[in-house]
Scaffold this active site. Structure first.
Site, PDB file in Angstrom:
ATOM      1  N   ASP A 176      12.884   8.863  12.228  1.00  0.00           N
ATOM      2  CA  ASP A 176      12.770   7.838  11.189  1.00  0.00           C
ATOM      3  C   ASP A 176      11.551   6.953  11.421  1.00  0.00           C
ATOM      4  O   ASP A 176      10.846   6.593  10.474  1.00  0.00           O
ATOM      5  CB  ASP A 176      14.035   6.967  11.159  1.00  0.00           C
ATOM      6  CG  ASP A 176      15.197   7.684  10.490  1.00  0.00           C
ATOM      7  OD1 ASP A 176      14.967   8.718   9.832  1.00  0.00           O
ATOM      8  OD2 ASP A 176      16.344   7.220  10.647  1.00  0.00           O
ATOM      9  N   ARG A 212      20.868  16.752  15.054  1.00  0.00           N
ATOM     10  CA  ARG A 212      22.064  16.387  15.808  1.00  0.00           C
ATOM     11  C   ARG A 212      23.142  15.965  14.833  1.00  0.00           C
ATOM     12  O   ARG A 212      22.931  15.036  14.049  1.00  0.00           O
ATOM     13  CB  ARG A 212      21.672  15.222  16.725  1.00  0.00           C
ATOM     14  CG  ARG A 212      22.409  15.187  18.011  1.00  0.00           C
ATOM     15  CD  ARG A 212      21.778  14.184  18.930  1.00  0.00           C
ATOM     16  NE  ARG A 212      21.819  12.814  18.420  1.00  0.00           N
ATOM     17  CZ  ARG A 212      21.901  11.749  19.196  1.00  0.00           C
ATOM     18  NH1 ARG A 212      21.954  11.894  20.505  1.00  0.00           N
ATOM     19  NH2 ARG A 212      21.911  10.546  18.685  1.00  0.00           N
ATOM     20  N   THR A 222      29.575  14.763  16.001  1.00  0.00           N
ATOM     21  CA  THR A 222      29.827  15.450  17.282  1.00  0.00           C
ATOM     22  C   THR A 222      28.670  15.284  18.270  1.00  0.00           C
ATOM     23  O   THR A 222      28.831  15.538  19.459  1.00  0.00           O
ATOM     24  CB  THR A 222      30.013  16.955  17.045  1.00  0.00           C
ATOM     25  OG1 THR A 222      28.771  17.486  16.539  1.00  0.00           O
ATOM     26  CG2 THR A 222      31.126  17.233  16.054  1.00  0.00           C
TER      27      THR A 222
HETATM   28  C1  PRP Z   1      16.546  13.431  17.738  1.00  0.00           C
HETATM   29  C2  PRP Z   1      15.432  13.693  18.735  1.00  0.00           C
HETATM   30  C3  PRP Z   1      15.967  14.860  19.503  1.00  0.00           C
HETATM   31  C4  PRP Z   1      17.441  14.598  19.529  1.00  0.00           C
HETATM   32  C5  PRP Z   1      17.813  14.087  20.884  1.00  0.00           C
HETATM   33  O1  PRP Z   1      16.494  14.314  16.693  1.00  0.00           O
HETATM   34  O2  PRP Z   1      14.198  13.942  18.130  1.00  0.00           O
HETATM   35  O3  PRP Z   1      15.687  16.112  18.906  1.00  0.00           O
HETATM   36  O4  PRP Z   1      17.709  13.608  18.538  1.00  0.00           O
HETATM   37  O5  PRP Z   1      19.177  13.938  21.010  1.00  0.00           O
HETATM   38  P1  PRP Z   1      20.060  14.813  22.000  1.00  0.00           P
HETATM   39  O6  PRP Z   1      19.340  14.847  23.304  1.00  0.00           O
HETATM   40  O7  PRP Z   1      21.337  14.051  22.073  1.00  0.00           O
HETATM   41  O8  PRP Z   1      20.238  16.173  21.387  1.00  0.00           O
HETATM   42  P2  PRP Z   1      17.496  14.213  15.442  1.00  0.00           P
HETATM   43  O9  PRP Z   1      18.716  15.032  15.685  1.00  0.00           O
HETATM   44  O10 PRP Z   1      17.709  12.772  15.098  1.00  0.00           O
HETATM   45  O11 PRP Z   1      16.728  14.984  14.303  1.00  0.00           O
HETATM   46  P3  PRP Z   1      15.361  14.624  13.568  1.00  0.00           P
HETATM   47  O12 PRP Z   1      14.250  14.765  14.586  1.00  0.00           O
HETATM   48  O13 PRP Z   1      15.296  15.661  12.528  1.00  0.00           O
HETATM   49  O14 PRP Z   1      15.456  13.230  13.022  1.00  0.00           O
HETATM   50  N1  URA Z   2      17.477  10.570  18.880  1.00  0.00           N
HETATM   51  C1  URA Z   2      16.663   9.535  18.614  1.00  0.00           C
HETATM   52  O1  URA Z   2      15.802   9.624  17.744  1.00  0.00           O
HETATM   53  N2  URA Z   2      16.795   8.412  19.340  1.00  0.00           N
HETATM   54  C2  URA Z   2      17.727   8.288  20.297  1.00  0.00           C
HETATM   55  O2  URA Z   2      17.805   7.221  20.925  1.00  0.00           O
HETATM   56  C3  URA Z   2      18.579   9.365  20.551  1.00  0.00           C
HETATM   57  C4  URA Z   2      18.432  10.514  19.839  1.00  0.00           C
END
Ligand code: PRP
Ligand code: URA
Length: 209
Positions: free
Chosen positions: A203, A104, A108
């Protein structure tokens, strides 16, 4: 519109509370996510078709039931979805596993796709798309679209915690997809984090920051 199922089983809710707790460390967090994923898989497979078979018990021959050879696929959204895959595989060991890589954009909040690898017989499989967090819904919508563009037809979405905004978005864009969660939280904050949520799932699973 797709249905929303909230798993209120006491074991799922109990473990989810520890998952939310900020004092839960990486090792325990990972184990708990794995356990909850397994419990959710038990519930999510409730509608698998059964077929009648014959079995010879030590006493006699009888008719019994087995899962009717449904082909399943699991698709974790990288990274955090990985934390739930092994738990689901404990109950569905024959499932194939595909991966959709999305992150994400912190400004944005839009998902950015960086990797897609799916089973080759995608059209014959039913898929469970897996991600602990359904926040704005952008990542889940993009992952489901990526699967559909490559020929997938039947999908379920499985998340630990969802925000109302994310549920609404998935239901609007992909009304054919049912959503299975352990909790629906209050809202998103200004950074797109689920409140109260559990923080950053990736994380916390992998010990990064
Ligand atoms: C987190 C989570 C989802 C996303 C959810 O991933 O694991 O994939 O955010 O958010 P959304 O519904 O607003 O799209 P992140 O983008 O932090 O990536 P990561 O798993 O690589 O840390
Ligand atoms: N992604 C996360 O890991 N946590 C949140 O709360 C939202 C998006």
């Amino acid at each position: 519109m797709g249905s929303l199922y909230v798993f209120d089983h006491p074991l799922i809710q109990h473990k989810l509370t520890y998952i939310r707790d900020k004092s839960t460390g990486t090792k325990e967090f990972r184990e708990l996510v794995d356990e909850v994923a397994m419990l959710m898989a038990y519930e999510i497979t409730r509608d698998l078709p059964l077929q009648e078979v014959e079995v010879e018990t030590p006493v006699t021959r009888c008719k019994a039931k087995m899962i009717a050879g449904k082909k399943l696929g699991l698709v974790p959204i990288l990274r955090a979805g990985i934390g739930m895959v092994d738990g689901v595989l404990k109950l569905i060991p024959a499932a194939k596993v595909g991966h959709v890589g999305l992150y994400r954009d912190p400004e944005t909040l839009e998902p950015v796709e960086y990797y897609v690898k799916l089973p080759s017989d995608i059209e014959e499989r039913d898929f469970i798309v897996i991600d602990p967090m359904l926040a704005t819904g952008g990542s889940a919508v993009a992952a489901i679209t990526a699967l559909k563009n490559r020929g997938a037809r039947n999908m379920k979405l499985m998340c630990l915690i969802a925000a109302p905004e994310g549920i609404q978005k998935v239901q609007e864009v992909h009304p054919d997809v049912d959503i299975f969660v352990a909790a629906v939280d209050e809202m998103l904050n200004d950074h797109g984090y689920i409140v109260p949520g559990l923080g950053d799932a990736g994380d916390r699973l992998f010990g990064t920051k």
